[in-house]
Structure formats: C-alpha cells, structure tokens
Design a protein around this motif. Structure first.
Motif: not given
Length: 322
Positions: A6-15, A302-316
């Motif tokens: 949710l925090r990353r999605i909020v940050i995406m709005i001004p970006q 932006l969605l790809g960056t978010l996806l990478s962070d989610i995957i990294l936190s899920a697999v490790d």
C-alpha cells in the motif's frame, strides 16, 4: 507485506504525476503539432482548414489548459484519438497490446529455459570447458546488438531457409479460433522470440553463475559437506535456493525491459505490437498515441519494480519488509 504494498502504491501516485508532466512537456517540445503527421499525409489540406481543425481540437489553448484536459481524459480512461489512424487510442492499443505481451512472455520463458541450466552448469563446474564455452557465449551475446542479430536471424531462417514467416503475427488466410490459426500464431512467434531470448540470457547466466560460485564457499555449505550431506542435495537445498534470489529480484525489471525492447523486434519482423506502433507514431508525429504509450511504459516500469520487491521478500524468508 500489505502495508509495504500500500505504501508503494501511494508513492507511485506522485511519480506518475511527475511522469505525466514530463511526457506532456516533451510532446509539446517536439517539432510541429498533433496535425503535422496528418498534414504530411494530405498535402492538399489548405491553411484555413488546418486552422479550423486546430481550434476545434483545442491546440490553440494555453499549454496548462491542454494539460489539465489531457489529465482529466486520462483519468477517465480516454487516451484520445489517433490523428493518423482516425480511431480511439484505446481501440488501437487493444488490437496490438496482446501481441506484445505474448511476444514478451515467450521471450522471458525461453530466456529462462536457456539461461538457468547454462548458469547452473557454469557455476557448478567453474573453469571447465563447458564453463568457458558458456562464458564466451555470454560475452558474445552481450556484445551483439539486438537489431543486427534479429536481422541476421530473419535473413537466414526467414529468407534463405524459409523455415519461418518473415512478417506479421498470423496468416491472414486462416480463420480465427481454428487449430490452424493457433499453429500459425506460434509459427510467427518462434523467430522473434528466439532472437530476443538468445540475447537476453546474458544477465541471468552471469547472475546465477556468480551467485553459485559465491555460495559454494559459504560457511553453511562447508558445514553441510562436513556433515556428509550428498553433493546433489547441497546444491538443490542450499546453493541453488540462495542463488536464485537475484533472478527473482530482477524478474519485474526484465518484464518491463522486454516490453521496451520489443520496439526493435516488432519493427524488424513486422510484428503488429505496441513497439512497432510506437515507432510508427514517432515517425508520423501521432502525439496522442506517443503520450499514451510512454505513460503506459512508465506505469509498467513502476509495477515491475513493485513486483520485484514483492517476489524478493516472498522467496527469501530472511527479508521482512514492513
């Protein structure tokens, strides 16, 4: 995890807002205006008719008025009208975006099918003949421009050998929905997919090879060997599991990179996707299509960056992003 998303999605709005301003300013800075491409295709259009069309389309309004109007339409899902194709941009993109996503997915799958085994072999048997051949292939792939390699593939396998079609996404003579239609679709995908996959493996091979080499000398691997754990189990349970983390982390970036890199492949193979449409729109100065595609690419990044962070936190399991 939910708070992080949710925090990353909020940050995406001004970006996205800053991206929209940059895209609009760059579009206004380009020579000509939204009717320049249409005027080039219709040289008989007189100055009075052109002035009336500019007034009707609001091109004489101040830039901030045009920007506000464009943003309002964008938020409502209205991407404007293509001045060249004379149809809504949403309809124009819907015809092509499926082809681009399909091509990108095929390239990604093929690149992993090729790169992961090569990376494992190269990392496990370091300095062997196989490792030297794989590293040489990686360097050659890194140094080869995509458009030159794609042209070579098209010339050899398309024109000389005639194994694959040289353009299009499907044979226009087959009926949609039939078995022949899907066979033709796959046949048109093979050559551009292989061309993109063979050159996009270099990053995955090198990351995986280096991670395996580094992990092999870690203390927990030495401890497992000292306990008499079989070598095959050490690689499957300890080394490979930790070595795949960078691959997972860069998955989102690779997806967005493939979509952007499809411009060359689609142009060379005459594949009707958004990459080919983007290049044609620049040449014809179809501003509404250009701005829409750049905004979509920015959102995909932006969605790809978010996806990478989610995957990294899920697999490790050691990583907890709160």
């Amino acid at each position: 995890m939910l708070k992080f998303i949710l925090r990353r999605i909020v940050i995406m709005i001004p970006q996205l807002f800053l991206l929209s301003i940059l895209v609009f300013l760059l579009a206004k800075a380009m020579p000509g205006d939204a009717l320049t491409g249409r005027l080039a295709n219709n040289p008989k259009m007189d100055a009075q008719t052109l002035a009336e069309m500019k007034e009707k389309l609001g091109l004489n309004d101040p830039p901030y008025v045009q920007y506000v109007r464009w943003i309002k339409n964008l938020m409502q899902g209205d991407l404007g009208i293509s001045y060249i194709h004379q149809q809504p941009v949403t309809d124009l993109l819907s015809e092509r975006i499926g082809n681009t996503l399909l091509l990108s997915a095929c390239i990604l799958i093929l690149s992993y099918i090729i790169a992961i085994p090569l990376g494992i072999v190269s990392g496990r048997w370091t300095n062997s003949l196989a490792d030297k051949l794989i590293v040489g292939y990686s360097y050659l792939s890194f140094a080869t421009p995509l458009f030159i390699f794609a042209l070579l593939m098209l010339f050899v396998f398309g024109f000389i050998l005639g194994w694959f079609p040289t353009g299009g996404s499907v044979n226009i003579q087959v009926e949609k929905g039939t078995v022949d239609y899907y066979i033709s679709k796959i046949n048109h995908l093979i050559l551009p997919s292989l061309s993109g996959a063979l050159l996009s493996t270099v990053g995955t091979i090198q990351y995986l090879r280096n991670e395996i080499i580094d992990t092999k000398i870690k203390d927990f691997v030495k401890t497992a060997r000292a306990k008499g754990v079989p070598e095959s189990r050490i690689y499957s349970r300890h080394i490979l599991r930790n070595s795949f983390l960078p691959i997972a982390a860069f998955l989102g970036y690779e997806i967005t990179g493939l979509i952007g890199g499809s411009i060359f492949l689609e142009s060379i193979f005459s594949y009707p996707g958004i990459g080919q449409l983007f290049l044609q729109s620049i040449m014809q100065r179809d501003y509404s299509v250009i701005t829409a595609l750049v905004m979509i690419s920015g959102l995909a990044t932006l969605l790809g960056t978010l996806l990478s962070d989610i995957i990294l936190s899920a697999v490790d399991p050691r990583i907890r992003i709160e």
